[in-house]
Write an enzyme that holds these catalytic residues in place. Structure first.
Site, PDB file in Angstrom:
ATOM      1  N   GLU A  96     -11.272 -27.536 -46.772  1.00 19.45           N
ATOM      2  CA  GLU A  96     -11.247 -28.960 -46.394  1.00 19.45           C
ATOM      3  C   GLU A  96     -12.348 -29.365 -45.413  1.00 19.45           C
ATOM      4  OE1 GLU A  96      -7.189 -29.687 -45.152  1.00 19.45           O
ATOM      5  OE2 GLU A  96      -6.384 -28.904 -47.027  1.00 19.45           O
TER       6      GLU A  96
ATOM      7  N   GLU B 275      -3.127 -25.586 -55.082  1.00 25.63           N
ATOM      8  CA  GLU B 275      -1.955 -26.005 -54.293  1.00 25.63           C
ATOM      9  C   GLU B 275      -1.194 -27.081 -55.056  1.00 25.63           C
ATOM     10  OE1 GLU B 275      -3.012 -27.040 -50.243  1.00 25.63           O
ATOM     11  OE2 GLU B 275      -4.458 -25.408 -50.098  1.00 25.63           O
TER      12      GLU B 275
HETATM   13  O1  G3I Z   1       6.726 -22.452 -37.410  1.00 26.61           O
HETATM   14  C1  G3I Z   1       6.909 -23.643 -36.625  1.00 26.61           C
HETATM   15  C2  G3I Z   1       8.265 -23.652 -35.987  1.00 26.61           C
HETATM   16  O2  G3I Z   1       8.359 -22.582 -35.095  1.00 26.61           O
HETATM   17  C3  G3I Z   1       8.448 -24.997 -35.267  1.00 26.61           C
HETATM   18  O3  G3I Z   1       9.724 -25.072 -34.751  1.00 26.61           O
HETATM   19  C4  G3I Z   1       8.237 -26.156 -36.231  1.00 26.61           C
HETATM   20  C5  G3I Z   1       8.321 -27.509 -35.536  1.00 26.61           C
HETATM   21  O4  G3I Z   1       7.515 -28.473 -36.179  1.00 26.61           O
HETATM   22  O5  G3I Z   1       6.949 -26.042 -36.783  1.00 26.61           O
HETATM   23  C6  G3I Z   1       6.746 -24.853 -37.534  1.00 26.61           C
HETATM   24  O6  G3I Z   1       5.458 -24.839 -37.989  1.00 26.61           O
HETATM   25  C7  G3I Z   1       5.195 -25.700 -39.076  1.00 26.61           C
HETATM   26  C8  G3I Z   1       4.608 -24.857 -40.185  1.00 26.61           C
HETATM   27  O7  G3I Z   1       4.225 -25.684 -41.253  1.00 26.61           O
HETATM   28  C9  G3I Z   1       5.586 -23.806 -40.715  1.00 26.61           C
HETATM   29  O8  G3I Z   1       6.678 -24.422 -41.308  1.00 26.61           O
HETATM   30  C10 G3I Z   1       4.216 -26.753 -38.632  1.00 26.61           C
HETATM   31  O9  G3I Z   1       4.803 -27.617 -37.701  1.00 26.61           O
HETATM   32  C11 G3I Z   1       3.753 -27.558 -39.836  1.00 26.61           C
HETATM   33  O10 G3I Z   1       2.693 -28.421 -39.433  1.00 26.61           O
HETATM   34  C12 G3I Z   1       3.210 -26.612 -40.902  1.00 26.61           C
HETATM   35  O11 G3I Z   1       2.871 -27.371 -42.018  1.00 26.61           O
HETATM   36  C13 G3I Z   1       1.998 -26.741 -42.928  1.00 26.61           C
HETATM   37  C14 G3I Z   1       0.725 -27.549 -43.074  1.00 26.61           C
HETATM   38  O12 G3I Z   1      -0.103 -26.965 -44.052  1.00 26.61           O
HETATM   39  C15 G3I Z   1       0.017 -27.598 -41.722  1.00 26.61           C
HETATM   40  O13 G3I Z   1      -1.299 -27.695 -41.776  1.00 26.61           O
HETATM   41  C16 G3I Z   1       2.717 -26.675 -44.275  1.00 26.61           C
HETATM   42  O14 G3I Z   1       3.824 -25.777 -44.182  1.00 26.61           O
HETATM   43  C17 G3I Z   1       1.741 -26.176 -45.356  1.00 26.61           C
HETATM   44  O15 G3I Z   1       2.348 -26.332 -46.622  1.00 26.61           O
HETATM   45  C18 G3I Z   1       0.490 -27.013 -45.325  1.00 26.61           C
HETATM   46  O16 G3I Z   1      -0.410 -26.460 -46.277  1.00 26.61           O
HETATM   47  C19 G3I Z   1      -1.657 -27.146 -46.447  1.00 26.61           C
HETATM   48  C20 G3I Z   1      -2.698 -26.125 -46.877  1.00 26.61           C
HETATM   49  O17 G3I Z   1      -2.729 -25.043 -45.961  1.00 26.61           O
HETATM   50  C21 G3I Z   1      -4.068 -26.758 -47.006  1.00 26.61           C
HETATM   51  N1  G3I Z   1      -4.040 -27.915 -47.886  1.00 26.61           N
HETATM   52  C22 G3I Z   1      -3.003 -28.906 -47.600  1.00 26.61           C
HETATM   53  C23 G3I Z   1      -1.636 -28.228 -47.549  1.00 26.61           C
HETATM   54  C24 G3I Z   1      -0.559 -29.213 -47.376  1.00 26.61           C
HETATM   55  O18 G3I Z   1      -0.707 -29.835 -46.114  1.00 26.61           O
END
Ligand code: G3I
Length: 366
Positions: A155, A260
């Protein structure tokens, strides 16, 4: 530890239970159906990597032959402090791949998002350069013999095709992209190297993506493929742009992957997957808590069918199709861009039962 034998036993149990309750007999396998066409992947979360639910493990192994970690290899998690790396779950992922014959795509080395918090305190080019070099060398060399590929840079582009303003662009200049490929190649010479983005099938962003790829190639670094993430919206999948993109990227000598894939069914006022974009919560934005209406279900199925038809048409260029999650319950789209919604973007429902879209996709191979 769960042995292959236990997984087989659980799979058999699933089939028998299914047969008894009548909800599902033997479900055809996506990876088997498309085995002569392209790899079929999924994103894996921590619980899946750690095999906390044997039935889920058996299901994953039966449907997918490639996997991408949804979060655990991102820099904030794998490199939480300046001189500390955390390889515990990433190592389990690699073991998971070996044990179940699933190829692992590393995701991702250089991304502006989910960076370790210490990066915010850095104010010098030298320190960013040191982080950049050490991060790539340490992580890529650790997995050089046991992962299949890396999303080296993720990205890096704006929607208009210009380079996104990131800490890497700011401090290292635009050469950081080719440098990331060069360093990864040096650390992991046998691993395939990809550039990955969302909306890079859209003409303006695609033009920027092509320019970016050409610059990496001109620098002498190796780039093997381009990932089109494929976060699309039901009834609005841009088929023409997707086909045009497959042709244009392949013409650069690259493998093309859909990395994805998911198809959003809920209301949204913008396109793409920029995790910084959010919408306020409002009950009208979460209309299907009691189930997906048939009309939307059918449109979702038609979209998936048309997409896979296109992938098959270009199977000489498309090497992998990865879904962003195993089932609807795992999807990040339940929490973004609005928290707490009930979304239905994948081929399997919250109980890993195939949806009409699954049968349309599998039907293409009959
Ligand atoms: O693990 C923590 C947890 O400890 C905490 O309590 C909780 C509170 O918000 O957050 C948890 O972390 C989250 C993590 O996912 C694991 O579930 C983050 O907040 C959350 O922001 C994160 O989101 C991920 C996102 O990327 C962040 O950038 C999504 O799961 C994941 O599917 C998403 O994947 C991205 C690709 O890497 C790149 N392309 C876009 C795609 C979708 O956004």
């Amino acid at each position: 530890m769960i042995s292959k034998r236990n997984i087989r036993a659980v799979s058999t149990a699933i089939l028998i239970m299914g047969a008894i309750s009548g909800f599902s007999q033997s479900i055809p396998s996506l990876k088997d159906a498309f085995k002569n066409d392209f790899g079929i992947g999924t994103a894996l979360n921590n619980s899946q990597i750690e095999e906390r639910d044997p039935a889920m493990t058996a299901f994953i192994v039966s449907q997918f032959n490639m996997a991408t970690p949804e979060n655990v290899m991102k820099s904030a998690l794998i490199h939480p402090k300046w001189d500390t790396y955390d390889f515990v779950v990433p190592d389990k992922l690699v073991e998971f791949g070996k044990k179940h014959n699933i190829k692992i795509n590393g995701h991702t080395l250089i991304w502006h998002s989910q960076l370790p918090s210490f990066i915010r305190g850095i104010r010098s080019k030298d320190s960013i350069q040191t982080f950049f070099n050490d991060h790539i060398k340490t992580v890529a060399s650790r997995y050089k013999d046991n992962i299949f590929s890396w999303d080296v840079v993720n990205e890096a582009l704006n929607e208009d095709g210009t380079l996104r303003k990131t800490v890497f662009l700011d401090y290292l200049g635009e050469g950081y992209i080719a440098e990331a490929f060069r360093l990864t190649q040096q650390a992991a010479p046998n691993v395939e190297l990809y550039y990955n983005d969302y909306n890079n099938e859209q003409p303006a962003k695609r033009a920027g993506c092509i320019e970016l790829i050409k610059k990496v190639q001109a620098s002498g670094a190796r780039i093997d493929g381009v990932g089109i993430q494929g976060h699309w919206h039901v009834g609005k999948v841009p088929f023409k742009d997707i086909e045009e993109s497959i042709m244009q990227y392949a013409a650069l000598g690259l493998k093309v992957m859909f990395t994805e894939l998911d198809i959003e069914v809920l209301p949204r006022n913008f396109q793409g997957a920029d995790v910084n974009q959010r919408m306020g919560s409002d009950p009208t934005l979460n209309p299907y808590t009691a189930g997906l209406p048939d009309e939307v279900q059918q449109q979702l199925a038609a979209d998936y069918e048309a997409l896979f038809k296109l992938f098959l048409k270009h199977k000489d260029k498309v090497t992998r199709v990865t879904f962003w999650g195993v089932n609807d319950g795992n999807s990040w789209l339940n929490g973004w861009p609005v928290r707490g919604r009930t979304n239905y973007p994948l081929l399997f429902d919250r109980n890993n039962q195939p949806k009409p879209a699954f049968y349309k996709v599998i039907g293409l191979k009959k």
